[in-house]
Design an enzyme around this catalytic site. Sequence first.
Site, PDB file in Angstrom:
ATOM      1  N   HIS A 173       0.822  -1.218   0.000  1.00 11.15           N
ATOM      2  CA  HIS A 173       0.000   0.000   0.000  1.00 11.15           C
ATOM      3  C   HIS A 173       0.856   1.269   0.000  1.00 11.15           C
ATOM      4  CE1 HIS A 173      -3.979  -1.857   0.479  1.00 11.15           C
ATOM      5  NE2 HIS A 173      -3.379  -2.744   1.256  1.00 11.15           N
ATOM      6  N   ASP A 215      -0.278  -5.454   5.617  1.00  3.99           N
ATOM      7  CA  ASP A 215      -1.354  -6.201   4.958  1.00  3.99           C
ATOM      8  C   ASP A 215      -1.210  -6.186   3.445  1.00  3.99           C
ATOM      9  OD1 ASP A 215      -1.907  -3.386   5.155  1.00  3.99           O
ATOM     10  OD2 ASP A 215      -3.882  -3.803   4.302  1.00  3.99           O
ATOM     11  N   GLU A 216      -1.758  -7.210   2.827  1.00  7.16           N
ATOM     12  CA  GLU A 216      -2.017  -7.285   1.391  1.00  7.16           C
ATOM     13  C   GLU A 216      -0.798  -7.039   0.508  1.00  7.16           C
ATOM     14  OE1 GLU A 216      -6.724  -6.428   0.905  1.00  7.16           O
ATOM     15  OE2 GLU A 216      -5.468  -4.645   0.871  1.00  7.16           O
ATOM     16  N   VAL A 217       0.370  -7.478   0.946  1.00  5.72           N
ATOM     17  CA  VAL A 217       1.506  -7.487   0.018  1.00  5.72           C
ATOM     18  C   VAL A 217       1.229  -8.564  -1.028  1.00  5.72           C
ATOM     19  CG1 VAL A 217       3.978  -7.889  -0.237  1.00  5.72           C
ATOM     20  CG2 VAL A 217       3.110  -6.659   1.760  1.00  5.72           C
TER      21      VAL A 217
END
Length: 636
Positions: free
Chosen positions: A381, A445-447
């Site tokens: 992000h 998160d969300e790599v």
Amino acid sequence: MADYRLETSWRPVEGGFGRLTVTLFNLSAEPLSGFSLAYTSETRVADKHVCDGGSLKRQVAHFHEFLPSEGLSVPPGGHWRFAVEGLSREPKHVTAGVKSAYLTLADGRHVPVDFGGLMLEGRDGGVAPPLLPPGRVQEPYSLLPWPLALALKAGELPVVLYPTGKTRPNAIKAFSLVLALYQRLYPADKVPFSLSAVEGGRAIRFVTESSIAESAYELRFTAHEIVLSSADAAGRHYGLISLAQLMHGARADRENFKFPNFGTIADQPRYDWRGCHLDVARQFYPVADVMRLIDILAWNKLNIFHWHLTDDEAWRLEIKAYPALTEIGARRGPDEVLVPQLGDGADPRSGHYTQEDVRRIVAHAASLGVEVVPEIDVPGHSTATLLSLPALVDGQEAPDSYRAVQGYPNNALNPAVEFTYEFLGKVFDEMVALFPGDYIHIGGDEVANGAWLSSPLCKALMERERLAGMADLQSYFLKRVKALLSERGRRLAGWNEASLGGGVDRDGTLLMAWEKPAVGIELAQQGYDVVMTPGQAYYLDMAQAEAWDEPGASWAGHAPPEHSYAYEAEGELPDGLREKMRGIQACIWTENFLSRAYFNRLVFPRLPAVAEAAWTPLERKDWDRFAAIVRMWPML
């Protein structure tokens, strides 16, 4: 009114995510040619797609730019229509359509385009049920969250409440803080408190009682006075809020709510961590709005404000060591480094918080018993960060070698670029001077799967440190980040993916379980302290009903207010792990929050519902009582 209007519709297609039809109407007096159409939408076009009537020129996450067929001219009153099959997901609600739009004309000017919601073709979208029942109360007192124990007898409503003449200065100040809070939340209503005695009022006597638990309070109502007992400032503060709530309800709805004349209230919070998160990266909220939200948290006895300050879309916190973060990373527009995203049209949009803004907000929150937990979302992000500071990029890495789930290419800070840690160290140096709380939230998160694997620097790091893949690289990165925080006297908080690849040292680490409830149990079993914030119940951007016309996101399904209220975050957590659960938190992700009306529609009454779940024991909750009381509660 703009000279152009965009309408979109969607219909299901067997074997795919459906067909999106886009129609641009020329409402101007001149023919339209040599243009491109840009719009933003969470319904993204996939890499493999078919476009009938136009072509996709450029796409960055939710930003799309389409070209008409060569030589097309749209006459006044005419339209251009194209259709796309090949979408990244199936839209579920009216708000899954266009969030902003503009045209780039032949002379390079950007002009606005009006638009509406996403229309559903070919089937009934369903009818949304009422979000709240009429509500009913058996005990006529407006308290929310509902207290641990209550035994009261209703009586005459006092004119006002005031402190006894021998009240100490610190209690007088606490009294005036809650009075000021009430006046901000209900500026048109009569105040519940007075600092001086008033005929027909009721006196409040403050008592310090060391045997009362931390953050707890007791209220005893007699014919002559109200006694507020607590062991600490937090308990006194919550007791005063309860008194203000009782006065408000008894005045606002005299038919259903009364003020107690005799009896007692004994109350304390269920969980230590009672949080609300706000994403200010996707949509920027001015200081006044942030402070208003903190007021609302305090009124609902929430004590954590989790401030999501950075994401792919923007970096919102002034860092004096790196002014480019806000000069570039807080600004989006057609001709800016960061392209428009959800809600951005023909004109650039920008916004960030100066360090003086932050000091004001943190001080305001502290005065109301709310701790501010800032989040700088890394390593994923980070598009805004990387575009602001190109020195963070491994220049040998292919520029589109991986994509995040939201469609951003190569959006993660590189664990093998040593400047990454120098950069974060200087950012943390400035943050610890602004945020006095124990925790700094670092995201995690969300790599994307496959992140960094085409980076020559990361390949060398993996070989040197014997790391197997993306998760191991992230764990290596987060361990170094945790060390940076520890050196500065801060603890690491993160999302649940921070546990991947072995995670980080459990000591002093707090992780938030958001993907699904079972993740919280797994984290506790691994030894982490956990805050439960599952998208299926506590994400306030999710739609509140399945119907097409109900606004909101859909990846976690839909969450009616009753579900958010009744959901038990402890779930199947074994008794031996209960001590690892610190509490619960609502999350406000703002991709779709383009108006105050939309914000209030989705956040309320679910935020007070989560607040009651965080404070009130299961056996004391009552949905019908909550529904009757929450109608009187403030919104943004």
